[in-house]
Motif scaffolding. Structure first.
Motif, short mmCIF file in Angstrom:
data_model
loop_
_atom_site.label_atom_id
_atom_site.label_comp_id
_atom_site.label_asym_id
_atom_site.label_seq_id
_atom_site.Cartn_x
_atom_site.Cartn_y
_atom_site.Cartn_z
N ARG A 17 0.83 -1.22 -0.51
CA ARG A 17 -0.09 0.44 -0.21
C ARG A 17 0.65 0.96 -0.80
NH1 ARG A 17 -1.10 3.63 3.99
NH2 ARG A 17 -0.66 1.63 5.56
N LEU A 18 1.62 1.48 0.99
CA LEU A 18 2.93 2.34 0.56
C LEU A 18 3.52 2.72 -0.11
CD1 LEU A 18 4.49 2.68 4.70
CD2 LEU A 18 2.38 4.28 3.34
N PHE A 19 3.92 1.57 -0.89
CA PHE A 19 4.71 1.59 -2.40
C PHE A 19 3.61 2.42 -3.35
CE2 PHE A 19 7.36 -2.61 -2.06
CZ PHE A 19 8.19 -2.11 -0.88
N ARG A 20 2.10 1.70 -3.17
CA ARG A 20 1.40 2.17 -4.56
C ARG A 20 1.34 4.10 -4.01
NH1 ARG A 20 -1.66 -1.97 -3.29
NH2 ARG A 20 -2.95 -1.07 -1.76
N GLU A 21 1.17 4.72 -2.74
CA GLU A 21 0.71 5.56 -2.35
C GLU A 21 2.46 6.84 -2.60
OE1 GLU A 21 -2.07 4.99 1.55
OE2 GLU A 21 -0.58 5.21 1.63
N GLN A 22 3.38 5.91 -2.70
CA GLN A 22 4.45 6.73 -2.83
C GLN A 22 4.77 7.28 -4.27
OE1 GLN A 22 7.38 6.50 0.26
NE2 GLN A 22 5.56 5.88 1.41
#
Length: 367
Positions: free
Chosen positions: A96-101
């Motif tokens: 999720r963090l990879f997508r958001e960033q």
């Protein structure tokens, strides 16, 4: 109900509708859905994939693998309570963090249950993409014997065990046995250089030479995202393994994605920061379990020597470990998962029954 009954040790016997054999790895099992069910779910759930994209149900287990063997405990404990849910929760958090960033997406389309992913079929890059921020483990053992070059990278002579490396190192190895690549032995998990990859990028399943730089960038950026987040928890991201692949979206655009799992105690070393500053290593990863095994058996060479695999497999098959050993692993995995996600890990008393009910009632995949 006993503790052993709450563990999902067998995950390849679920009554999920499929026309293909279930692929069962050390920890996960994959059920490829029928073309009809794949198309139906894409339509009903609105997944951003092509109408005819093959989908699979990926079910994690609580089994624990180390030194290429599956281990069990006394009292019928054939896995680690909470381990599967912890691994999925951690991976879900980092993806999720990879997508958001804005890094890249993953192969996961849906998460019906803490043990279950719905994934789209990906074409894997045949590389175990390993990043190292500290010198420890197998790299240190080789370095201590005088080796200075790793995957084409030259290390200085004055390094000490468990110290931070001068820079983040990418030390790739082969994923599976690759044949016919000059200079690359035909064996699984063989160290390779960037030059090997450049000279044979098609054999490693890269779509273009330019994608080598993109995979390296995603590897570094993913490592940095996790490392910074763990530092906020005073945990040290020591090293890890990433895997990559290609998928296409609903418009047919092909993209390089993260796949498998990321930043978990199974695929990474994570050290406790305060202990490291005191000169001690406290693992929040499977490495601690590996060390327990090395100390538990009188001849640790069996576990380290690949030429002694039959003996190693017999050790794992014939020796039930003390239950407390597996419970220590449980506390480590659940503890680090709850630290990373900031949420209490929800554990089921009947994981298999819960999975079947959800896939039947909400996804129509169980008759």
């Amino acid at each position: 109900m006993s503790l052993a009954d709450k563990v999902l040790a067998v995950n390849n016997d679920l009554p999920i509708r499929t026309k293909q054999p279930v692929h069962s790895g050390k920890v996960r099992s994959v059920y490829w859905l029928t073309e009809e069910d794949s198309r139906r779910l894409i339509r009903e759930k609105g997944y951003n994939v092509a109408d005819d994209a093959p989908l699979a149900i990926m079910v994690i287990s609580d089994r624990i693998s180390a030194f290429d063997c599956i281990w069990h405990g006394e009292g019928g404990l054939n896995g680690v309570p909470g381990k599967g849910a912890a691994l999925n929760a951690i991976s879900n958090h980092w993806f999720r963090l990879f997508r958001e960033q804005g890094l890249a997406d993953s192969h996961i389309l849906d998460i019906p249950h803490p043990f279950v992913w719905i994934v789209q079929k990906a074409t894997p890059v045949k590389i175990e993409a390993i990043c190292r921020q500290y010198i420890t483990g197998s790299m240190w053992r080789s370095y201590a014997k005088g080796e200075r070059e790793f995957c084409g990278i030259r290390l200085p002579d004055d390094l000490q065990k468990d110290q931070k490396l001068p820079e983040l190192l990418m030390t790739p190895s082969t994923k599976g046995i690759l044949r016919g690549i000059p200079g690359v032995p035909e064996a699984d998990d063989v160290n390779i250089t960037r030059q090997n990859i450049e000279d044979n990028f098609v054999a490693f399943n890269f779509k273009s030479r330019d994608d080598i730089a993109r995979y390296e960038r995603l590897l570094k950026e993913g490592f940095e995202v996790i490392s910074k987040e763990l530092a906020k928890l005073d945990q040290i991201f020591v090293d890890t393994k990433f895997e990559f692949g290609y998928v296409a979206d609903a418009e047919g655009n092909e993209q390089l994605i993260y796949m498998d799992e990321v930043g978990t105690p199974d695929s990474s070393r994570i050290w406790d920061g305060p202990a490291w500053r005191e000169g001690r290593i406290v693992e929040n990863s499977k490495e601690d379990f590996r060390q327990v095994l090395l100390n538990h058996f009188p001849d640790p060479d069996i576990l380290l020597n690949k030429d002694r695999m039959p003996e190693r497999e017999a050790l794992a098959r014939d020796n039930a470990l003390p239950a407390e050993v597996l419970m220590d692993v449980s506390r480590t995995y659940v503890g680090i998962a709850e630290k990373i996600t900031g949420q209490k890990l929800a554990l089921s008393d009947h994981p298999k029954a819960d999975i079947i009910a959800i896939l039947r009632d909400q996804y129509g995949l169980v008759d």
